[in-house]
Write a protein that holds these residues in place. Structure first.
Motif, PDB file in Angstrom:
ATOM      1  N   ALA A  58       0.685  -1.163  -0.024  1.00  0.00           N
ATOM      2  CA  ALA A  58       0.191  -0.046  -0.034  1.00  0.00           C
ATOM      3  C   ALA A  58       0.749   1.155  -0.050  1.00  0.00           C
ATOM      4  N   ALA A  59       2.033   1.164   0.674  1.00  0.00           N
ATOM      5  CA  ALA A  59       2.664   2.239   0.890  1.00  0.00           C
ATOM      6  C   ALA A  59       3.213   2.969  -0.476  1.00  0.00           C
ATOM      7  N   GLY A  60       3.528   2.250  -1.350  1.00  0.00           N
ATOM      8  CA  GLY A  60       4.028   2.997  -2.811  1.00  0.00           C
ATOM      9  C   GLY A  60       5.402   3.609  -2.411  1.00  0.00           C
ATOM     10  N   ASP A  61       5.367   4.707  -2.925  1.00  0.00           N
ATOM     11  CA  ASP A  61       6.600   5.454  -2.663  1.00  0.00           C
ATOM     12  C   ASP A  61       6.848   6.131  -1.365  1.00  0.00           C
ATOM     13  N   THR A  62       5.824   5.866  -0.516  1.00  0.00           N
ATOM     14  CA  THR A  62       5.810   6.687   0.641  1.00  0.00           C
ATOM     15  C   THR A  62       6.612   5.934   1.596  1.00  0.00           C
ATOM     16  N   PRO A  63       7.816   6.567   2.207  1.00  0.00           N
ATOM     17  CA  PRO A  63       8.405   5.818   3.223  1.00  0.00           C
ATOM     18  C   PRO A  63       7.692   5.357   4.244  1.00  0.00           C
ATOM     19  N   ILE A  64       7.972   4.162   4.961  1.00  0.00           N
ATOM     20  CA  ILE A  64       7.479   3.615   6.061  1.00  0.00           C
ATOM     21  C   ILE A  64       8.553   3.306   7.279  1.00  0.00           C
ATOM     22  N   HIS A  65       8.412   3.990   8.472  1.00  0.00           N
ATOM     23  CA  HIS A  65       9.264   3.751   9.431  1.00  0.00           C
ATOM     24  C   HIS A  65       8.511   3.642  10.686  1.00  0.00           C
ATOM     25  N   PRO A  66       8.854   2.475  11.789  1.00  0.00           N
ATOM     26  CA  PRO A  66      10.132   1.663  11.645  1.00  0.00           C
ATOM     27  C   PRO A  66       9.791   0.687  10.489  1.00  0.00           C
ATOM     28  N   SER A  67      11.289  -0.035  10.488  1.00  0.00           N
ATOM     29  CA  SER A  67      11.216  -0.986   9.379  1.00  0.00           C
ATOM     30  C   SER A  67      10.090  -2.104   9.430  1.00  0.00           C
ATOM     31  N   PRO A  68       9.454  -2.216   8.331  1.00  0.00           N
ATOM     32  CA  PRO A  68       8.570  -3.322   8.320  1.00  0.00           C
ATOM     33  C   PRO A  68       9.019  -4.621   8.355  1.00  0.00           C
ATOM     34  N   ALA A  69      10.257  -4.770   8.102  1.00  0.00           N
ATOM     35  CA  ALA A  69      11.065  -6.046   8.222  1.00  0.00           C
ATOM     36  C   ALA A  69      11.067  -6.618   9.685  1.00  0.00           C
ATOM     37  N   LEU A  70      11.327  -5.642  10.552  1.00  0.00           N
ATOM     38  CA  LEU A  70      11.504  -5.836  12.032  1.00  0.00           C
ATOM     39  C   LEU A  70      10.094  -5.968  12.650  1.00  0.00           C
ATOM     40  N   LEU A  71       9.143  -5.346  11.996  1.00  0.00           N
ATOM     41  CA  LEU A  71       7.627  -5.497  12.475  1.00  0.00           C
ATOM     42  C   LEU A  71       7.326  -6.728  12.157  1.00  0.00           C
ATOM     43  N   GLY A  72       7.399  -7.199  11.120  1.00  0.00           N
ATOM     44  CA  GLY A  72       7.191  -8.855  10.873  1.00  0.00           C
ATOM     45  C   GLY A  72       7.788  -9.526  11.749  1.00  0.00           C
ATOM     46  N   ILE A  73       8.829  -9.616  12.146  1.00  0.00           N
ATOM     47  CA  ILE A  73       9.554 -10.382  12.693  1.00  0.00           C
ATOM     48  C   ILE A  73       9.054 -10.245  14.455  1.00  0.00           C
ATOM     49  N   ALA A  74       8.782  -9.169  14.722  1.00  0.00           N
ATOM     50  CA  ALA A  74       8.192  -8.964  16.237  1.00  0.00           C
ATOM     51  C   ALA A  74       6.788  -9.384  16.271  1.00  0.00           C
ATOM     52  N   GLN A  75       6.196  -9.711  15.162  1.00  0.00           N
ATOM     53  CA  GLN A  75       4.670 -10.191  15.213  1.00  0.00           C
ATOM     54  C   GLN A  75       4.483 -11.638  15.432  1.00  0.00           C
ATOM     55  N   ASP A  76       5.528 -12.474  15.282  1.00  0.00           N
ATOM     56  CA  ASP A  76       5.639 -13.940  15.759  1.00  0.00           C
ATOM     57  C   ASP A  76       6.620 -14.077  16.714  1.00  0.00           C
ATOM     58  N   ARG A  77       6.225 -14.608  18.110  1.00  0.00           N
ATOM     59  CA  ARG A  77       7.190 -14.900  19.108  1.00  0.00           C
ATOM     60  C   ARG A  77       8.373 -15.918  18.803  1.00  0.00           C
ATOM     61  N   LEU A  78       7.870 -16.410  17.421  1.00  0.00           N
ATOM     62  CA  LEU A  78       8.964 -17.500  17.465  1.00  0.00           C
ATOM     63  C   LEU A  78      10.483 -16.710  16.729  1.00  0.00           C
ATOM     64  N   THR A  79      10.045 -16.026  15.382  1.00  0.00           N
ATOM     65  CA  THR A  79      10.821 -15.300  14.924  1.00  0.00           C
ATOM     66  C   THR A  79      11.644 -14.257  15.668  1.00  0.00           C
ATOM     67  N   GLU A  80      10.715 -13.797  16.620  1.00  0.00           N
ATOM     68  CA  GLU A  80      11.236 -12.738  17.547  1.00  0.00           C
ATOM     69  C   GLU A  80      12.443 -13.302  18.357  1.00  0.00           C
ATOM     70  N   LYS A  81      12.199 -14.409  18.841  1.00  0.00           N
ATOM     71  CA  LYS A  81      13.375 -15.182  19.741  1.00  0.00           C
ATOM     72  C   LYS A  81      14.336 -15.458  18.905  1.00  0.00           C
ATOM     73  N   GLN A  82      14.268 -15.904  17.511  1.00  0.00           N
ATOM     74  CA  GLN A  82      15.360 -16.276  16.949  1.00  0.00           C
ATOM     75  C   GLN A  82      16.309 -14.933  16.408  1.00  0.00           C
ATOM     76  N   ALA A  83      15.712 -13.754  16.400  1.00  0.00           N
ATOM     77  CA  ALA A  83      16.380 -12.475  16.007  1.00  0.00           C
ATOM     78  C   ALA A  83      16.932 -12.220  17.534  1.00  0.00           C
TER      79      ALA A  83
END
Ligand SMILES: Nc1ncnc2c1ncn2[C@@H]1O[C@H](COP(=O)(O)OP(=O)(O)O)[C@@H](O)[C@H]1O
Ligand SMILES: [Mg+2]
Length: 369
Positions: free
Chosen positions: A79-104
């Motif tokens: 949805a964002a297109g050219d509009t920058p998104i912060h903080p990092s959607p990549a870390l947001l995705g990791i923090a949304q799952d307790r498993l990937t969060e613990k791996q990070a």
């Protein structure tokens, strides 16, 4: 500069209140205009899980940020297109799952509770055999304020915990018999400058934060947490505030979870630090120089749950500050907070006792109605 905030809760509202003096303008995306953010900014009505609705917000603003943790990352990116998104959607995705969060966490040298993923009752029994009891069964996604988790203290709790939570991916964590819970609010700007607030000591009641006190720790613990979070933020070229919640046990830090956003345990920084977490979040995402994170003394923040205490009962104390988010009262709902700043810990503790009594008395009255 026009900023779009996905979610119009109290976090977004406090962000906007910090940004107006700096010349920023705010538009929120939320389902209703009966939200804390809508009282202080424009609102786009829509659902933050829908790409089309996020796009309507993105088209109106220069930069996107969020005050909710459960924005679907794919919808956000498309949805964002050219509009920058912060903080990092990549870390947001990791923090949304307790498993990937613990791996990070592990990748950045951070200890966690021992854990096993659980997708069946058979898995759960095997995990209990390995980790022992007590243990905590949690949904991997969408948990907050203690929801979506069950403590397993004895064999008889296993099936009921499974029945309560099954249907979603789960994780079993070994119980950490912690001395206390602390959190660190960190901030990084897009150029890589970083700043850290002092660790705060967080007390929960029935899974909900009641009280945060800062500063709370010695240099060793602070330095350890800072170096872990520095490594995490650099790896994601992170911009904005990142919060990590820890258990502290025997002088060691065990990472529990992270939030890639401003956090309730950092509300004390509004009056209690030279620059608030909200202003520093905005500075970070806009790549401005970061503000001083030094505390102004010893600071406490008390959450008001279900019912606000009377304004006059709180602000009659010097250097005590009242925040009412303008939300409808509901049992145990976070409606506001109170901050007290004092030159020393003893005088802070005594005003906290008095304020807690005021806050609890108001909550008890409403519970009887
Ligand atoms: N493994 C654990 N051992 C001991 N206590 C825990 C454990 N996990 C969670 N808790 C307690 O439950 C609270 C809420 O858990 P948390 O994982 O932070 O979920 P939430 O997303 O609801 O904040 C924690 O602040 C802590 O008090
Ligand atoms: Mg938590």
């Amino acid at each position: 500069m026009s900023i779009g905030i996905i979610g119009a809760g109290q976090l977004g509202r406090m962000m906007a209140l910090a940004g107006y003096p700096l010349g920023m303008r705010f538009t929120f995306l939320d389902k209703t205009s009966d939200t804390p953010g809508a009282q202080v900014g424009d609102i786009v009505l829509g659902d933050f899980t829908r790409s089309d609705d996020i796009r309507r917000l993105a088209e109106q603003v220069d930069l996107l940020t969020y005050d909710v943790e459960n924005v679907p990352v794919e919808a956000l990116k498309s949805a964002a297109g050219d509009t920058p998104i912060h903080p990092s959607p990549a870390l947001l995705g990791i923090a949304q799952d307790r498993l990937t969060e613990k791996q990070a966490f592990a990748e950045h040298g951070m200890a966690t509770a021992p854990y096993r993923t659980v997708d069946s009752l058979v898995d759960l029994r095997a995990a209990i055999d390995e980790l022992g009891m007590p243990a905590v069964l949690k949904r991997r996604q969408l948990g907050y304020d203690g929801r979506g988790q069950r403590f397993i203290r004895q064999a008889g709790d296993i099936e009921s915990a499974w029945e309560a939570l099954s249907g979603a991916p789960l994780i079993l964590e070994g119980f950490v018999d912690f001395d206390r819970e602390v959190s660190l609010i960190a901030v990084r700007n897009r150029s890589g400058e970083m700043a850290f607030y002092p660790l705060s000591d967080n007390r929960h009641e029935e899974g909900i934060l009641r009280l945060s006190i800062a500063p709370c720790a010695d240099r060793t613990l602070q330095t350890q947490a800072e170096s872990q979070i520095r490594s995490l933020m650099d790896a994601f070229d992170y911009a904005g505030v990142l919060t990590v919640e820890y258990f502290e046990k025997g002088g060691e830090l065990i990472a529990n979870e992270m939030a890639p956003r401003v956090h309730n345990s950092g509300h004390w920084t509004i009056e209690g630090a030279a620059t608030s977490q909200f202003e520093n979040h905005l500075r970070g995402i806009l790549d401005l120089p970061l503000g001083d994170t030094s505390p102004r003394g010893h600071v406490a923040m008390i959450n008001c749950l279900g019912q606000m205490p009377a304004l006059a009962d709180c602000i009659r104390y010097p250097d005590v500050h009242y925040h009412d988010y303008g939300k409808a009262p509901r049992p145990r709902r976070k409606l506001g907070h109170i901050t007290a700043v004092r030159p020393d810990r003893a005088s802070l503790d005594s005003v906290v006792d008095e304020l807690l009594a005021v806050v609890r008395a108001a909550e008890a009255t409403s519970a009887e109605c």
